[in-house]
Design a protein around this motif. Structure first.
Motif, mmCIF file in Angstrom:
data_model
loop_
_atom_site.group_PDB
_atom_site.id
_atom_site.type_symbol
_atom_site.label_atom_id
_atom_site.label_comp_id
_atom_site.label_asym_id
_atom_site.label_seq_id
_atom_site.Cartn_x
_atom_site.Cartn_y
_atom_site.Cartn_z
ATOM 1 N N PRO A 192 -2.610 26.578 4.622
ATOM 2 C CA PRO A 192 -1.279 26.341 5.203
ATOM 3 C C PRO A 192 -1.021 24.881 5.572
ATOM 4 N N ALA A 193 -2.040 24.167 6.060
ATOM 5 C CA ALA A 193 -1.812 22.768 6.438
ATOM 6 C C ALA A 193 -1.418 21.937 5.225
ATOM 7 N N ASN A 194 -2.021 22.216 4.075
ATOM 8 C CA ASN A 194 -1.671 21.484 2.859
ATOM 9 C C ASN A 194 -0.316 21.917 2.317
ATOM 10 N N ALA A 195 0.015 23.187 2.506
ATOM 11 C CA ALA A 195 1.351 23.644 2.113
ATOM 12 C C ALA A 195 2.413 22.855 2.881
ATOM 13 N N ALA A 196 2.191 22.656 4.182
ATOM 14 C CA ALA A 196 3.138 21.894 4.998
ATOM 15 C C ALA A 196 3.302 20.472 4.453
ATOM 16 N N LYS A 197 2.177 19.842 4.118
ATOM 17 C CA LYS A 197 2.237 18.470 3.595
ATOM 18 C C LYS A 197 3.002 18.415 2.276
ATOM 19 N N VAL A 198 2.732 19.374 1.410
ATOM 20 C CA VAL A 198 3.343 19.370 0.078
ATOM 21 C C VAL A 198 4.854 19.568 0.167
ATOM 22 N N ILE A 199 5.289 20.482 1.019
ATOM 23 C CA ILE A 199 6.738 20.709 1.179
ATOM 24 C C ILE A 199 7.403 19.453 1.729
ATOM 25 N N ARG A 200 6.734 18.816 2.696
ATOM 26 C CA ARG A 200 7.277 17.600 3.304
ATOM 27 C C ARG A 200 7.340 16.463 2.280
ATOM 28 N N ILE A 201 6.279 16.328 1.484
ATOM 29 C CA ILE A 201 6.236 15.259 0.472
ATOM 30 C C ILE A 201 7.347 15.456 -0.556
ATOM 31 N N ALA A 202 7.516 16.685 -1.027
ATOM 32 C CA ALA A 202 8.559 16.965 -2.020
ATOM 33 C C ALA A 202 9.937 16.610 -1.466
ATOM 34 N N ALA A 203 10.189 16.969 -0.214
ATOM 35 C CA ALA A 203 11.478 16.634 0.405
ATOM 36 C C ALA A 203 11.659 15.124 0.487
ATOM 37 N N GLY A 204 10.556 14.417 0.791
ATOM 38 C CA GLY A 204 10.617 12.961 0.853
ATOM 39 C C GLY A 204 10.945 12.330 -0.496
ATOM 40 N N PHE A 205 10.547 13.023 -1.565
ATOM 41 C CA PHE A 205 10.870 12.562 -2.927
ATOM 42 C C PHE A 205 12.257 13.042 -3.378
ATOM 43 N N ASN A 206 12.960 13.710 -2.472
ATOM 44 C CA ASN A 206 14.263 14.292 -2.804
ATOM 45 C C ASN A 206 14.146 15.265 -3.982
ATOM 46 N N TRP A 207 13.063 16.016 -3.960
ATOM 47 C CA TRP A 207 12.820 17.028 -4.998
ATOM 48 C C TRP A 207 12.883 18.401 -4.325
ATOM 49 N N HIS A 208 13.719 19.270 -4.821
ATOM 50 C CA HIS A 208 13.947 20.555 -4.167
ATOM 51 C C HIS A 208 13.811 21.711 -5.166
ATOM 52 N N PRO A 209 12.601 21.936 -5.661
ATOM 53 C CA PRO A 209 12.396 23.066 -6.569
ATOM 54 C C PRO A 209 12.396 24.383 -5.799
ATOM 55 N N VAL A 210 12.414 25.482 -6.522
ATOM 56 C CA VAL A 210 12.161 26.783 -5.903
ATOM 57 C C VAL A 210 10.693 26.793 -5.507
ATOM 58 N N PHE A 211 10.414 26.895 -4.206
ATOM 59 C CA PHE A 211 9.036 26.846 -3.704
ATOM 60 C C PHE A 211 8.497 28.260 -3.534
ATOM 61 N N ILE A 212 7.388 28.560 -4.188
ATOM 62 C CA ILE A 212 6.682 29.820 -3.979
ATOM 63 C C ILE A 212 5.323 29.493 -3.388
ATOM 64 N N LEU A 213 5.049 30.008 -2.193
ATOM 65 C CA LEU A 213 3.770 29.789 -1.524
ATOM 66 C C LEU A 213 2.940 31.062 -1.590
ATOM 67 N N SER A 214 1.643 30.931 -1.860
ATOM 68 C CA SER A 214 0.772 32.099 -1.768
ATOM 69 C C SER A 214 0.759 32.591 -0.323
ATOM 70 N N HIS A 215 0.430 33.871 -0.160
ATOM 71 C CA HIS A 215 0.505 34.474 1.173
ATOM 72 C C HIS A 215 -0.303 33.698 2.208
ATOM 73 N N VAL A 216 -1.520 33.261 1.847
ATOM 74 C CA VAL A 216 -2.376 32.595 2.838
ATOM 75 C C VAL A 216 -1.775 31.277 3.305
ATOM 76 N N ALA A 217 -0.813 30.745 2.545
ATOM 77 C CA ALA A 217 -0.231 29.438 2.871
ATOM 78 C C ALA A 217 1.108 29.542 3.579
ATOM 79 N N SER A 218 1.522 30.755 3.964
ATOM 80 C CA SER A 218 2.931 30.951 4.306
ATOM 81 C C SER A 218 3.238 31.160 5.783
ATOM 82 N N SER A 219 2.299 30.893 6.671
ATOM 83 C CA SER A 219 2.558 31.075 8.103
ATOM 84 C C SER A 219 3.706 30.180 8.578
#
Length: 377
Positions: free
Chosen positions: A207-234
Motif C-alpha cells: 500500500p505505501a508504494n501504491a500511494a507513491k505511484v498514484i501521487r507520482i502519476a498525478a504529478g505527471f498529469n497522467w490520469h489512467p484508469v487505476f486498478i490496485l490489487s486488494h493488498v494495495a487498496s487500504s
C-alpha cells in the motif's frame, strides 16, 4: 493443548521491508486476548504464540519447528507470506499439524490432494488478476494497459492472472515492470509507463508504494484508469497518503470491509471494530487494512474451534476447518460467505469490484466468483 488451554502458533514479519503486514499478527493476538477475557473457547483459554520470521523462509522453518516441538502448538494459523508458508508446508504435513488460514493468496497453498493439512483463507491472487482482465475487457475494450508489480509471489501471480484473463489480448499490456519493495526509482518506472500512452494502469504491491505511484502519476498529469490489487487498496494506508483527489476513481476487488470506509459507520460490525481497537490499541490503527484482515481471519478460526466442541485433536480441527457452511464473519462484505469441504480448501472464493469515489468504496456490479482457474481444488 491442555484441558484448559489451546495453543496456536503463528509467524509474522514484525520487522523488515514487509513489517506493515505484522499488523495482521498484532490484531490476531488482540482478538484472542478479547476472546480469553470473555471466557475463552469451549472453556479453554487461547494461547497465541507469534514469532517474527523477518520474511525469511529459513527462519520460518526454524521457528515452526520450535512452535511444534517446544511450544507444543495444536495448529499453526494465519502465518504471513508465500515463501515462508511454502518452506514449512511439508514439515507440518508430515507431522500432521494443521496449517490453517494462511495469509497468502497463492493457489498452490490450497491443494488438499497433495497437502491435506494446509488450507488457505483469502481469494487467489491469480484469480484476482483474472477478474481485473474481465473488467478491463468489458469496460475498456481495446485500451492499452501497463502494469507495475512487486517482484514477489503476490505481484507475479496477480499479473499472471491478468495475462490469463486477457488471453489472446494479452498483447494489450504494452509495458510491465517488476520492482523491489524497497525500490527508490518508482518515479522513473511511472514515467516509462506513461510514455507508453496507456489508458489503464494495473498496480500490484504494497500500500505505501501504491500511494507513491498514484501521487507520482498525478504529478505527471497522467490520469489512467487505476486498478490496485486488494493488498494495495487500504483507504488509510494507500489512498489517503496518495491524496483523496488523486485516488478518486481507483478500482480494486475486495472481500473485506475497509475500516475507513464511511459506508460501514453506524453498523454493528463497525462499532465492534471501533471498540476492539480502542480497547486493544496494539491491534494497529483503526483504519489499518492488515489489522482488519487479521481480525477477520481470527474470527474464522474461532468459528472452527467452536465447531470442534470438546474434541480439539488436530484431526478434528482439520475436519471442522473443512466443514464451514455459509459462514459470514462480521468483516466480510455482504454476499461473501465462507464455505469449505474435504476437497475445497479455499474458504473465500468471491470478490467484489469496488471503485473509490474520493470518500468511500462504491460497488461495481455483482459479487464475482473467483474459482474459475485450472488449479485443482
Amino acid at each position: 493443548m491442555t484441558e484448559t488451554e489451546i495453543r496456536i502458533g503463528n509467524l509474522m514479519p514484525y520487522s523488515g521491508n514487509l513489517q506493515v503486514f505484522g499488523s495482521i499478527g498484532k490484531a490476531e493476538a488482540a482478538y484472542f486476548e478479547m476472546i480469553n477475557e470473555r471466557g475463552g473457547i469451549n472453556g479453554r483459554q487461547v494461547r497465541f504464540i507469534s514469532y517474527d520470521d523477518k520474511s525469511s523462509p529459513v527462519t520460518a522453518l526454524e521457528l515452526t519447528r520450535r512452535l511444534v516441538e517446544e511450544d507444543n502448538v495444536s495448529l499453526v494459523f494465519g502465518s504471513f507470506g508465500t515463501p515462508g508458508n511454502f518452506a514449512v508446508r511439508r514439515y507440518l504435513n508430515e507431522r500432521q499439524v494443521p496449517q490453517l488460514f494462511i495469509a497468502s493468496g497463492d493457489d498452490h497453498l490450497s491443494d488438499p490432494s497433495l497437502f491435506p493439512w494446509t488450507m488457505g483463507w483469502q481469494p487467489s491472487f491469480r484469480e484476482e488478476g483474472r477478474i481485473y482482465a474481465n473488467y478491463i475487457q468489458a469496460s475498456y475494450p481495446g485500451k492499452r494497459i501497463v502494469a507495475l508489480w512487486q517482484n514477489d509471489q503476490v505481484g507475479r501471480e496477480t499479473i499472471r492472472g491478468l495475462e490469463d484473463g486477457l488471453g489472446n489480448l494479452a498483447n494489450m499490456i504494452r509495458v510491465d515492470i517488476a520492482y523491489d519493495v524497497a525500490d527508490e526509482h518508482l518515479d522513473t518506472h511511472v514515467s516509462i509507463l506513461k510514455q507508453s500512452g496507456a489508458e489503464v494502469f494495473v498496480f500490484a504491491g504494497a500500500p505505501a508504494n501504491a500511494a507513491k505511484v498514484i501521487r507520482i502519476a498525478a504529478g505527471f498529469n497522467w490520469h489512467p484508469v487505476f486498478i490496485l490489487s486488494h493488498v494495495a487498496s487500504s483507504i488509510a494506508m494507500a489512498l489517503e497518503p496518495a491524496g483523496l483527489d488523486n485516488a478518486s476513481g481507483v478500482i480494486t476487488a475486495a472481500f473485506l470491509k475497509d475500516a475507513n470506509d464511511p459506508a460501514w459507520k453506524g453498523q454493528q460490525a463497525s462499532r465492534d471494530w471501533q471498540s476492539f481497537v480502542d480497547r486493544y490499541n496494539r491491534a494497529g490503527g483503526k483504519d489499518d487494512g492488515a489489522a482488519v484482515f487479521g481480525y477477520a481471519a481470527a474470527e474464522t478460526l474461532e468459528q472452527v474451534l467452536k465447531q470442534c466442541g470438546n474434541d480439539l485433536s488436530r484431526e478434528n480441527i482439520m475436519k471442522q476447518a473443512a466443514a464451514l457452511k455459509d459462514y459470514q464473519g462480521s468483516i466480510l462484505l455482504p454476499g461473501i460467505k465462507i464455505n469449505t469441504g474435504p476437497w475445497n480448501f479455499r474458504p473465500i472464493k468471491h470478490l467484489r469490484l469496488v471503485q473509490f469515489d474520493g470518500r468511500m468504496w462504491q460497488p461495481i456490479g455483482d459479487v464475482l466468483e473467483t474459482a474459475f482457474s485450472n488449479v485443482d481444488r
